[in-house]
Design a protein around this motif. Structure first.
Motif, PDB file in Angstrom:
ATOM      1  N   TRP A   1     -32.126 -30.092  -3.880  1.00  0.00           N
ATOM      2  CA  TRP A   1     -32.646 -30.825  -5.035  1.00  0.00           C
ATOM      3  C   TRP A   1     -31.919 -32.145  -5.225  1.00  0.00           C
ATOM      4  CZ3 TRP A   1     -32.944 -26.426  -9.207  1.00  0.00           C
ATOM      5  CH2 TRP A   1     -33.969 -25.533  -8.852  1.00  0.00           C
ATOM      6  N   LEU A   2     -30.593 -32.109  -5.151  1.00  0.00           N
ATOM      7  CA  LEU A   2     -29.818 -33.339  -5.360  1.00  0.00           C
ATOM      8  C   LEU A   2     -30.098 -34.357  -4.255  1.00  0.00           C
ATOM      9  CD1 LEU A   2     -26.461 -31.874  -6.669  1.00  0.00           C
ATOM     10  CD2 LEU A   2     -28.215 -33.091  -7.980  1.00  0.00           C
ATOM     11  N   TYR A   3     -30.248 -33.895  -3.049  1.00  0.00           N
ATOM     12  CA  TYR A   3     -30.590 -34.799  -1.948  1.00  0.00           C
ATOM     13  C   TYR A   3     -31.930 -35.475  -2.231  1.00  0.00           C
ATOM     14  CZ  TYR A   3     -31.636 -36.614   2.681  1.00  0.00           C
ATOM     15  OH  TYR A   3     -31.942 -37.449   3.727  1.00  0.00           O
ATOM     16  N   GLU A   4     -32.903 -34.685  -2.631  1.00  0.00           N
ATOM     17  CA  GLU A   4     -34.251 -35.225  -2.861  1.00  0.00           C
ATOM     18  C   GLU A   4     -34.283 -36.162  -4.066  1.00  0.00           C
ATOM     19  OE1 GLU A   4     -36.783 -31.746  -2.783  1.00  0.00           O
ATOM     20  OE2 GLU A   4     -36.600 -31.607  -0.592  1.00  0.00           O
ATOM     21  N   ILE A   5     -33.474 -35.894  -5.078  1.00  0.00           N
ATOM     22  CA  ILE A   5     -33.378 -36.813  -6.221  1.00  0.00           C
ATOM     23  C   ILE A   5     -32.760 -38.122  -5.769  1.00  0.00           C
ATOM     24  CG2 ILE A   5     -32.119 -37.245  -8.377  1.00  0.00           C
ATOM     25  CD1 ILE A   5     -32.485 -34.209  -8.984  1.00  0.00           C
ATOM     26  N   ASP A   6     -31.694 -38.031  -5.000  1.00  0.00           N
ATOM     27  CA  ASP A   6     -30.959 -39.219  -4.561  1.00  0.00           C
ATOM     28  C   ASP A   6     -31.721 -40.024  -3.516  1.00  0.00           C
ATOM     29  OD1 ASP A   6     -28.617 -40.855  -4.636  1.00  0.00           O
ATOM     30  OD2 ASP A   6     -27.982 -39.974  -2.728  1.00  0.00           O
ATOM     31  N   GLU A   7     -32.285 -39.354  -2.540  1.00  0.00           N
ATOM     32  CA  GLU A   7     -32.908 -40.039  -1.406  1.00  0.00           C
ATOM     33  C   GLU A   7     -34.408 -40.283  -1.574  1.00  0.00           C
ATOM     34  OE1 GLU A   7     -31.136 -41.335   1.044  1.00  0.00           O
ATOM     35  OE2 GLU A   7     -29.301 -40.514   0.167  1.00  0.00           O
ATOM     36  N   LYS A   8     -35.031 -39.632  -2.547  1.00  0.00           N
ATOM     37  CA  LYS A   8     -36.469 -39.779  -2.780  1.00  0.00           C
ATOM     38  C   LYS A   8     -37.298 -39.395  -1.548  1.00  0.00           C
ATOM     39  CE  LYS A   8     -35.674 -42.043  -6.739  1.00  0.00           C
ATOM     40  NZ  LYS A   8     -34.342 -41.590  -7.081  1.00  0.00           N
ATOM     41  N   GLU A   9     -36.807 -38.403  -0.827  1.00  0.00           N
ATOM     42  CA  GLU A   9     -37.525 -37.868   0.334  1.00  0.00           C
ATOM     43  C   GLU A   9     -37.101 -36.419   0.525  1.00  0.00           C
ATOM     44  OE1 GLU A   9     -36.135 -40.538   3.423  1.00  0.00           O
ATOM     45  OE2 GLU A   9     -34.660 -39.065   4.088  1.00  0.00           O
ATOM     46  N   PRO A  10     -37.897 -35.670   1.263  1.00  0.00           N
ATOM     47  CA  PRO A  10     -37.538 -34.264   1.480  1.00  0.00           C
ATOM     48  C   PRO A  10     -36.186 -34.121   2.176  1.00  0.00           C
ATOM     49  CG  PRO A  10     -39.806 -34.683   2.155  1.00  0.00           C
ATOM     50  CD  PRO A  10     -39.182 -36.021   1.869  1.00  0.00           C
ATOM     51  N   ALA A  11     -35.472 -33.089   1.791  1.00  0.00           N
ATOM     52  CA  ALA A  11     -34.174 -32.810   2.409  1.00  0.00           C
ATOM     53  C   ALA A  11     -34.385 -32.382   3.859  1.00  0.00           C
ATOM     54  CB  ALA A  11     -33.451 -31.714   1.629  1.00  0.00           C
ATOM     55  N   PRO A  12     -33.467 -32.750   4.734  1.00  0.00           N
ATOM     56  CA  PRO A  12     -33.597 -32.376   6.143  1.00  0.00           C
ATOM     57  C   PRO A  12     -33.625 -30.856   6.337  1.00  0.00           C
ATOM     58  CG  PRO A  12     -31.812 -33.961   5.831  1.00  0.00           C
ATOM     59  CD  PRO A  12     -32.263 -33.544   4.476  1.00  0.00           C
ATOM     60  N   ARG A  13     -34.606 -30.397   7.053  1.00  0.00           N
ATOM     61  CA  ARG A  13     -34.744 -28.951   7.298  1.00  0.00           C
ATOM     62  C   ARG A  13     -33.584 -28.402   8.121  1.00  0.00           C
ATOM     63  NH1 ARG A  13     -38.131 -26.256   4.338  1.00  0.00           N
ATOM     64  NH2 ARG A  13     -40.050 -27.349   3.923  1.00  0.00           N
ATOM     65  N   GLY A  14     -33.055 -29.219   9.027  1.00  0.00           N
ATOM     66  CA  GLY A  14     -31.982 -28.761   9.905  1.00  0.00           C
ATOM     67  C   GLY A  14     -30.766 -28.290   9.140  1.00  0.00           C
ATOM     68  N   ILE A  15     -30.300 -29.107   8.202  1.00  0.00           N
ATOM     69  CA  ILE A  15     -29.108 -28.708   7.439  1.00  0.00           C
ATOM     70  C   ILE A  15     -29.433 -27.534   6.518  1.00  0.00           C
ATOM     71  CG2 ILE A  15     -29.374 -30.350   5.525  1.00  0.00           C
ATOM     72  CD1 ILE A  15     -26.298 -30.674   5.616  1.00  0.00           C
ATOM     73  N   GLN A  16     -30.646 -27.507   5.981  1.00  0.00           N
ATOM     74  CA  GLN A  16     -31.019 -26.375   5.124  1.00  0.00           C
ATOM     75  C   GLN A  16     -30.949 -25.059   5.890  1.00  0.00           C
ATOM     76  OE1 GLN A  16     -34.602 -26.860   2.605  1.00  0.00           O
ATOM     77  NE2 GLN A  16     -34.617 -28.968   3.374  1.00  0.00           N
ATOM     78  N   SER A  17     -31.457 -25.064   7.110  1.00  0.00           N
ATOM     79  CA  SER A  17     -31.467 -23.818   7.880  1.00  0.00           C
ATOM     80  C   SER A  17     -30.105 -23.488   8.483  1.00  0.00           C
ATOM     81  CB  SER A  17     -32.545 -23.862   8.966  1.00  0.00           C
ATOM     82  OG  SER A  17     -32.285 -24.908   9.875  1.00  0.00           O
ATOM     83  N   ALA A  18     -29.275 -24.494   8.749  1.00  0.00           N
ATOM     84  CA  ALA A  18     -27.966 -24.259   9.360  1.00  0.00           C
ATOM     85  C   ALA A  18     -26.866 -24.015   8.327  1.00  0.00           C
ATOM     86  CB  ALA A  18     -27.584 -25.456  10.233  1.00  0.00           C
ATOM     87  N   TYR A  19     -27.141 -24.299   7.058  1.00  0.00           N
ATOM     88  CA  TYR A  19     -26.079 -24.312   6.048  1.00  0.00           C
ATOM     89  C   TYR A  19     -25.317 -22.991   5.944  1.00  0.00           C
ATOM     90  CZ  TYR A  19     -23.520 -25.509   1.845  1.00  0.00           C
ATOM     91  OH  TYR A  19     -22.509 -25.760   0.960  1.00  0.00           O
ATOM     92  N   HIS A  20     -26.027 -21.872   5.868  1.00  0.00           N
ATOM     93  CA  HIS A  20     -25.344 -20.577   5.740  1.00  0.00           C
ATOM     94  C   HIS A  20     -24.393 -20.344   6.918  1.00  0.00           C
ATOM     95  CE1 HIS A  20     -28.233 -19.665   2.602  1.00  0.00           C
ATOM     96  NE2 HIS A  20     -27.489 -18.632   2.278  1.00  0.00           N
TER      97      HIS A  20
END
Length: 177
Positions: free
Chosen positions: A144-163
């Motif tokens: 959410w914070l990424y998308e607020i700051d960057e005004k674009e969807p957050a990268p899927r790669g980091i979302q899936s690799a984060y855990h």
């Protein structure tokens, strides 16, 4: 003996070091999660105030006086301002509980000289469970914070690799390799 450190050396020094290193890293992530929640609440209040008043000066004054809240109160207040889904709210509530466990209970062992390998391993096992919940909530708010700051969807790669990154860093000392 009432002291945490006493005349006797710890029974399991290497295992204790492993636990304390993992707890310290988990505490960093727990603190960052809390700060992100507080930041999101401030942003939402400022945006909501400006949208309702159109008054830039009053909004700037509001931004100066907003105070940090405890995590539970922050999440409850975010829920009244934003439109969390039930699933998102459950993730944040569980993340709050995980943060509280990490911050307040994960290193409670009693005197180190009498702490057994079994009790240390139980703490490590529980830390993994709580870290999973924290990583899920942290990943969600980070998106959410990424998308607020960057005004674009957050990268899927980091979302899936984060855990995986979280678990590698906390328990193995490296991530993203």
């Amino acid at each position: 003996m009432p002291w945490s450190l006493d005349y006797q050396p710890p029974k399991e020094p290497a295992l204790l070091d492993q636990l304390f290193l993992a707890v310290g890293k988990a505490l960093y992530l727990a603190s960052a999660f809390e700060a992100k929640c507080q930041f999101l609440l401030r942003i939402m209040k400022i945006v909501r105030h400006y949208e309702s008043t159109g008054d830039t000066s009053a909004t700037a004054e509001l931004a100066k006086v907003l105070k940090e809240k405890m995590l539970g109160q922050t999440i409850r207040e975010l829920n009244t301002i934003t439109e969390f889904t039930e699933k998102d709210l459950a993730i944040f509530q569980r993340g709050k509980d995980a943060r509280n466990y990490i911050a307040h209970e994960s290193a409670q062992l009693g005197p180190l000289s009498s702490t057994s390998a079994k009790s240390i391993n139980e703490k490590l096992t529980r830390l993994r469970v709580e870290l999973e919940a924290l990583a899920t909530a942290d990943n969600l708010i980070s998106v959410w914070l990424y998308e607020i700051d960057e005004k674009e969807p957050a990268p899927r790669g980091i979302q899936s690799a984060y855990h995986e990154w979280v678990f590698q860093w906390v328990f193995e000392g490296a991530y993203g390799t």
